[in-house]
Write an enzyme that holds these catalytic residues in place. Structure first.
Site, PDB file in Angstrom:
ATOM      1  N   TRP A 114      24.924   0.725 -15.591  1.00 39.30           N
ATOM      2  CA  TRP A 114      23.616   1.329 -15.393  1.00 39.30           C
ATOM      3  C   TRP A 114      22.966   1.465 -16.767  1.00 39.30           C
ATOM      4  CZ3 TRP A 114      21.626   5.927 -17.454  1.00 39.30           C
ATOM      5  CH2 TRP A 114      20.276   6.157 -17.096  1.00 39.30           C
TER       6      TRP A 114
ATOM      7  N   GLU B 254      23.824  -1.144 -11.107  1.00 39.38           N
ATOM      8  CA  GLU B 254      23.179   0.000 -10.430  1.00 39.38           C
ATOM      9  C   GLU B 254      21.679   0.068 -10.732  1.00 39.38           C
ATOM     10  OE1 GLU B 254      24.712   3.796 -11.664  1.00 39.38           O
ATOM     11  OE2 GLU B 254      23.560   4.896 -10.158  1.00 39.38           O
TER      12      GLU B 254
ATOM     13  N   LYS C 192      17.697   1.787 -10.169  1.00 39.12           N
ATOM     14  CA  LYS C 192      17.093   3.123 -10.123  1.00 39.12           C
ATOM     15  C   LYS C 192      15.592   2.953  -9.905  1.00 39.12           C
ATOM     16  CE  LYS C 192      17.354   7.511 -12.619  1.00 39.12           C
ATOM     17  NZ  LYS C 192      18.047   8.216 -13.702  1.00 39.12           N
TER      18      LYS C 192
ATOM     19  N   ASP D  96      23.005   4.184  -5.459  1.00 41.64           N
ATOM     20  CA  ASP D  96      23.056   5.620  -5.733  1.00 41.64           C
ATOM     21  C   ASP D  96      22.096   6.311  -4.770  1.00 41.64           C
ATOM     22  OD1 ASP D  96      22.249   8.191  -6.868  1.00 41.64           O
ATOM     23  OD2 ASP D  96      23.343   7.616  -8.671  1.00 41.64           O
TER      24      ASP D  96
ATOM     25  N   HIS E 110      18.543   7.257  -5.926  1.00 41.02           N
ATOM     26  CA  HIS E 110      17.754   6.290  -6.690  1.00 41.02           C
ATOM     27  C   HIS E 110      16.713   5.533  -5.883  1.00 41.02           C
ATOM     28  CE1 HIS E 110      20.616   5.962 -10.391  1.00 41.02           C
ATOM     29  NE2 HIS E 110      20.274   7.194 -10.093  1.00 41.02           N
TER      30      HIS E 110
ATOM     31  N   HIS F  66      27.256   5.605  -5.212  1.00 46.60           N
ATOM     32  CA  HIS F  66      27.170   6.853  -5.958  1.00 46.60           C
ATOM     33  C   HIS F  66      26.635   7.876  -4.983  1.00 46.60           C
ATOM     34  CE1 HIS F  66      27.192   5.540 -10.470  1.00 46.60           C
ATOM     35  NE2 HIS F  66      28.326   5.316  -9.856  1.00 46.60           N
TER      36      HIS F  66
ATOM     37  N   ASP G 186      14.613  15.009  -8.477  1.00 49.20           N
ATOM     38  CA  ASP G 186      15.914  14.929  -9.110  1.00 49.20           C
ATOM     39  C   ASP G 186      16.928  14.349  -8.134  1.00 49.20           C
ATOM     40  OD1 ASP G 186      17.930  15.190 -10.859  1.00 49.20           O
ATOM     41  OD2 ASP G 186      17.961  17.376 -10.905  1.00 49.20           O
TER      42      ASP G 186
ATOM     43  N   ASP H  36      20.499  14.664  -8.672  1.00 43.51           N
ATOM     44  CA  ASP H  36      21.833  14.964  -9.168  1.00 43.51           C
ATOM     45  C   ASP H  36      22.422  16.267  -8.657  1.00 43.51           C
ATOM     46  OD1 ASP H  36      21.917  12.574 -10.645  1.00 43.51           O
ATOM     47  OD2 ASP H  36      20.569  13.468 -12.113  1.00 43.51           O
TER      48      ASP H  36
ATOM     49  N   ASP I  82      28.210  10.914  -7.878  1.00 39.67           N
ATOM     50  CA  ASP I  82      27.398  10.961  -9.091  1.00 39.67           C
ATOM     51  C   ASP I  82      26.387  12.099  -9.003  1.00 39.67           C
ATOM     52  OD1 ASP I  82      26.164  10.527 -11.455  1.00 39.67           O
ATOM     53  OD2 ASP I  82      25.103   8.712 -10.853  1.00 39.67           O
TER      54      ASP I  82
HETATM   55  C1  RNT Z   1      21.790   7.440 -13.757  1.00 41.75           C
HETATM   56  C2  RNT Z   1      22.803   6.762 -12.913  1.00 41.75           C
HETATM   57  C3  RNT Z   1      24.168   6.659 -13.527  1.00 41.75           C
HETATM   58  C4  RNT Z   1      24.559   7.909 -14.278  1.00 41.75           C
HETATM   59  C5  RNT Z   1      25.971   7.885 -14.780  1.00 41.75           C
HETATM   60  C6  RNT Z   1      26.217   8.971 -15.771  1.00 41.75           C
HETATM   61  O1  RNT Z   1      20.588   7.580 -13.121  1.00 41.75           O
HETATM   62  O2  RNT Z   1      22.880   7.392 -11.665  1.00 41.75           O
HETATM   63  O3  RNT Z   1      25.087   6.320 -12.566  1.00 41.75           O
HETATM   64  O4  RNT Z   1      24.389   9.041 -13.502  1.00 41.75           O
HETATM   65  O5  RNT Z   1      26.280   6.652 -15.259  1.00 41.75           O
HETATM   66 ZN    ZN Z   2      24.476   6.756 -10.309  1.00 37.88          ZN
END
Ligand code: RNT
Ligand code: ZN
Length: 415
Positions: free
Chosen positions: A181, A222, A224, A255, A258, A282, A290, A292, A322
């Site tokens: 990523w 990955e 985003k 993810d 994303h 992920h 956000d 996360d 993640d």
């Molecule tokens: C970031 C990605 C990636 C990170 C990690 C730390 O937007 O999701 O996977 O979160 O590599």
């Molecule tokens: Zn990720």
């Protein structure tokens, strides 16, 4: 009759074999992301800037400050999660006790202690090159930097990480997924959206040029949608990486945070897996902008797991987590998110699949909807408790007691 056998009978009446579900659940590892333990800090330097669109909020006491502390925290988390799982390590968590090297010069030497640690615990490992929190990433550009020297540095980092990942997989007897990523993008409008993508393809081709036995190592890329500082343009978009993964038959990393907020991974899996060999997930939780937050047993997580089971995709899916939340106990964040992912998977494995398929084929969509909804009140919690009992972890919320003790005895001492 025990609580479990009551549940077993209830499920058997719908044609569901709870023993088969438990076996499948026990055989499915989740890759725990090391970076939840210290707010994506790593061990390269003291308190550097994270940057590159990655931001961790919260200052809950007890953050791991050393490799030893992070490993102790991981041990505590694994002890409260049923089953045998994996560790997902970022390159910036290198062990520099034998001397510091820059990211383009990393070798297995900086990761042998992690492999030994994982091996002693029977854990497989996954890996990630770290394209952030480094002076050469300060422009927010890495593999697509216009300066060939900086691009070359990051290409070397990617190559080094693949060799390390391959050696991890070889020593641990289970293929390591190394996931790329990069943060590269632009805060404001770009005149040229094409150029960086041409550069990214060339850089990735250089990183992936060396052939590595898939028995030991697998590559993932990955995408985003946007990040902080890359609001207007992200080089590695979903279309870019989906195309790259299909063309090169690498893994596609999806993810959950994303994509546009109304998109769900569950909708994408069967399309993506029609054209790439395997996927990396992920698992995360998006909240507004956000992505996360700690994984919940919510509709998107349940739908994701259902799709993996319904499509018979578990064998082609690598499940990782993640998220990074520093506002609550960080070890608890691992435990909560992993247990919720596993609960979602168990729920999916307990679906009366044959019955539902039969109703669908017969065009009886009324009964299909009714049965989907009735499944929600079946006694799956008793099956989950049985899983925890067999895997020797605390039942129900009893794990919180163990965690509070750890917080008092270990985390509180890290003032
Ligand atoms: C970031 C990605 C990636 C990170 C990690 C730390 O937007 O999701 O996977 O979160 O590599
Ligand atoms: Zn990720």
């Amino acid at each position: 009759m025990t609580p479990y056998t009551i549940a077993q009978e209830a499920y058997a009446a719908l044609g569901v074999d709870t023993e088969a579900a438990l076996q499948r659940l026990a055989a499915t590892p989740i890759s725990l992301h090391c970076w939840q333990g210290d707010d994506v800090g790593g061990f390269e330097k003291e308190g550097g800037e994270l940057g590159s669109g990655l931001a961790v909020t919260g200052n809950y006491p007890g953050k791991a400050r050393t490799i030893a502390e992070l490993r102790a925290d991981l041990d505590q988390a694994y002890a409260l999660i049923p089953g045998r799982h994996r560790l997902n390590l970022h390159a910036c968590y290198a062990d520099f006790s034998g001397g510091k090297v820059d990211r383009d010069a990393l070798t297995i030497a900086q990761f042998q202690s992690w492999i030994d640690w994982a091996k002693a615990r029977g854990l497989g490992m996954d890996f990630n090159p770290s394209y952030f929190a480094h002076p050469k990433a300060d422009d927010g550009l890495t593999l697509t930097h216009p300066d060939a020297g900086i691009r070359g540095f990051w290409i070397e980092h990617g190559k080094a990480c693949r060799r390390i990942g391959a050696e991890m997989g070889r020593q641990l007897g289970s293929a390591t997924v190394t996931n790329v990523w990069i943060p590269d993008g632009s805060k404001d409008l770009r005149m040229d959206r094409k150029g960086p993508r041409v550069l990214l393809e060339a850089s990735l081709d250089a990183v992936f040029a060396e052939q590595i036995d898939p028995q030991f190592h697998l590559d993932a890329v990955e995408s985003k949608l946007f990040g902080i500082g890359s609001e207007s343009y992200v080089v590695g978009s979903h279309e870019f990486y989906l195309g790259y993964a299909i063309k090169n038959q690498t893994l596609c990393c999806l993810d959950a945070g994303h994509f546009h907020p109304t998109e769900n991974l569950s909708d994408k899996i069967s399309s993506v897996l029609q054209f790439v060999p395997e996927i990396l997930l992920h698992v995360s939780r998006g909240v507004r902008w956000d992505s996360d937050h700690v994984v919940l047993l919510d509709d998107p997580t349940m739908a994701l797991m259902q799709e993996l089971v319904r499509g018979d995709f578990l064998g082609r899916t690598h499940i990782g987590l993640d998220y990074f939340d520093a506002s609550i106990n960080r070890v608890a964040a691992w435990v909560i998110g992993t247990r919720n992912s596993l609960k979602g998977l168990l729920l999916a494995l307990l679906e009366p699949a044959a019955k539902l398929r039969e109703l669908e084929a017969a065009g009886d969509f009324t009964s299909r909807l009714a049965l989907f909804e009735e499944c929600k009140s079946l006694p799956w919690g008793l099956v989950w408790d049985e899983h925890c009992r067999r895997q020797n972890v605390p039942l129900g919320s009893a794990w919180m007691g163990a965690l509070k003790t750890y917080e008092k005895q270990v985390l509180a001492a890290r003032a």
